[in-house]
Design a protein around this motif. Sequence first.
Motif, PDB file in Angstrom:
ATOM      1  N   THR A  19       0.826  -1.210   0.000  1.00  0.00           N
ATOM      2  CA  THR A  19       0.000   0.000   0.000  1.00  0.00           C
ATOM      3  C   THR A  19       0.858   1.257   0.000  1.00  0.00           C
ATOM      4  O   THR A  19       0.567   2.240  -0.691  1.00  0.00           O
ATOM      5  CB  THR A  19      -0.952  -0.014   1.214  1.00  0.00           C
ATOM      6  OG1 THR A  19      -1.878  -1.085   1.066  1.00  0.00           O
ATOM      7  CG2 THR A  19      -1.721   1.297   1.338  1.00  0.00           C
ATOM      8  N   ARG A  76      -6.079  -1.908   0.741  1.00  0.00           N
ATOM      9  CA  ARG A  76      -6.063  -3.366   0.923  1.00  0.00           C
ATOM     10  C   ARG A  76      -6.718  -3.748   2.243  1.00  0.00           C
ATOM     11  O   ARG A  76      -6.757  -2.952   3.185  1.00  0.00           O
ATOM     12  CB  ARG A  76      -4.612  -3.885   0.903  1.00  0.00           C
ATOM     13  CG  ARG A  76      -3.968  -3.886  -0.458  1.00  0.00           C
ATOM     14  CD  ARG A  76      -2.518  -4.341  -0.417  1.00  0.00           C
ATOM     15  NE  ARG A  76      -1.970  -4.500  -1.761  1.00  0.00           N
ATOM     16  CZ  ARG A  76      -1.512  -3.485  -2.492  1.00  0.00           C
ATOM     17  NH1 ARG A  76      -1.508  -2.264  -1.983  1.00  0.00           N
ATOM     18  NH2 ARG A  76      -1.051  -3.701  -3.704  1.00  0.00           N
ATOM     19  N   SER A 106      -5.025   2.042   3.722  1.00  0.00           N
ATOM     20  CA  SER A 106      -5.142   2.971   2.605  1.00  0.00           C
ATOM     21  C   SER A 106      -3.956   3.931   2.643  1.00  0.00           C
ATOM     22  O   SER A 106      -3.331   4.121   3.691  1.00  0.00           O
ATOM     23  CB  SER A 106      -6.463   3.748   2.656  1.00  0.00           C
ATOM     24  OG  SER A 106      -6.581   4.441   3.888  1.00  0.00           O
ATOM     25  N   LYS A 107      -3.671   4.546   1.499  1.00  0.00           N
ATOM     26  CA  LYS A 107      -2.505   5.437   1.372  1.00  0.00           C
ATOM     27  C   LYS A 107      -2.882   6.860   1.787  1.00  0.00           C
ATOM     28  O   LYS A 107      -3.996   7.321   1.540  1.00  0.00           O
ATOM     29  CB  LYS A 107      -1.997   5.417  -0.085  1.00  0.00           C
ATOM     30  CG  LYS A 107      -0.753   6.260  -0.341  1.00  0.00           C
ATOM     31  CD  LYS A 107       0.475   5.631   0.263  1.00  0.00           C
ATOM     32  CE  LYS A 107       1.739   6.451  -0.039  1.00  0.00           C
ATOM     33  NZ  LYS A 107       2.075   6.456  -1.472  1.00  0.00           N
TER      34      LYS A 107
END
Length: 412
Positions: free
Chosen positions: A136, A143, A162-163
């Motif tokens: 990620t 994911r 999450s990014k």
Amino acid sequence: MASGRDAKERRAALGAGAASLAAATLAAAAGAGPAGLAAAGAAALGLWIAAQARASDPAPASDPAPSPLRAGPPPAPPEGRAALEAVPVALLAIDRAGRIAFANAAARALVPRAAPGVHHAACFRHPEFVAALKDTLRDGAPREVEFAMHSGPGRWLRAHLSKDEGGALCALEDRTRDVRAQQMRTDFVANASHELRTPLASIMGFIDTLSGPARDDPEAQARFLAIMRAQAERMSRLVDDLLSLSRIELDEHVPPSGRLDLHAAAREAAAAFEPMARARGVTIELAAPEPGPVVRADRDQLAQALGNLIENALKYGGGKPVRVRPAPADPLRPRMAGICVEDQGEGVAREHIPRLTERFYRVSVKRSRDQGGTGLGLAIVKHIMTRHRGELQIESAPGRGSRFTLWLPLAD
């Protein structure tokens, strides 16, 4: 000075706005189940971090805004942090170096090591989580990964990753109860089908006999009906013990929060088994002075554990007195208090002791069934002690009787 005040006011306004938006996001997701709530929690954390980042842009060098994804703990709670602290979802922010930059109260309760400045590897060592976080951070794709935490009694967690511009956001969902419920159903069916087969076959055989050769034999009917009743009662005890064990295992990852006087619990358990002791002509020798040590315990489960040990001692103690007394302090078990249940029966050979707490393990199958045992009593005690972060100590030798000690953590 005015610009500094303006920056502070802007941070406060953006922090409050982010907190309100976070609350709205979580409220909208409340009906979506745990997974939806966890994903919304991660989004709320992202909104707050973005607001902090925007607010920090105009701040002069003399009045820098704290960065929520910086390494190490922040010097003071930024605006909007209180709202995220109160969110029931476990939320983490992890910077590009892999260090935890933010962990709210729910995350710290779920993963006690999760603190700002700590590397994520000190909290999560499962390869699937590490790989998902790395991916990620590299490609920015969100994911989900489910993994087991093997420390303590163990938990099953689902991480929503999450990014973010400063690293990664992570919302954790505790799946332990769901996973154990599924395992409980599987184990219950397997154990019940195996252990109920013998008494059911016996009852069916007697029904055939009563329907045929013993149809007109009142004496045989009375004898067979008594045996059938005993087998039915055994099945009922077995089902009760299986359900009890399943319920204990279901919440094994959640330690009890009650405070109990250990000696008072021992006195209550001994009093409950006085009728059984009198019926067998056995005395219970109780030494539990007041007041006793205060331990962290679930009252009902501790009573069940003590009751199982006293009942076993009455059944297998050879008709000799059963002793219930405090355990001497043990330097190997600091901050713990113990209570012993001792019998003067035949004792148990050394090779059997490690297996006594296994489900359905019996040193003598015939003797256990003659005494109405299900083979689950000590397994239940072991799992109760696991939930209590305590220990069941077993000491026995042939011809010397047995001593079972419950060790429990002292209350703070």
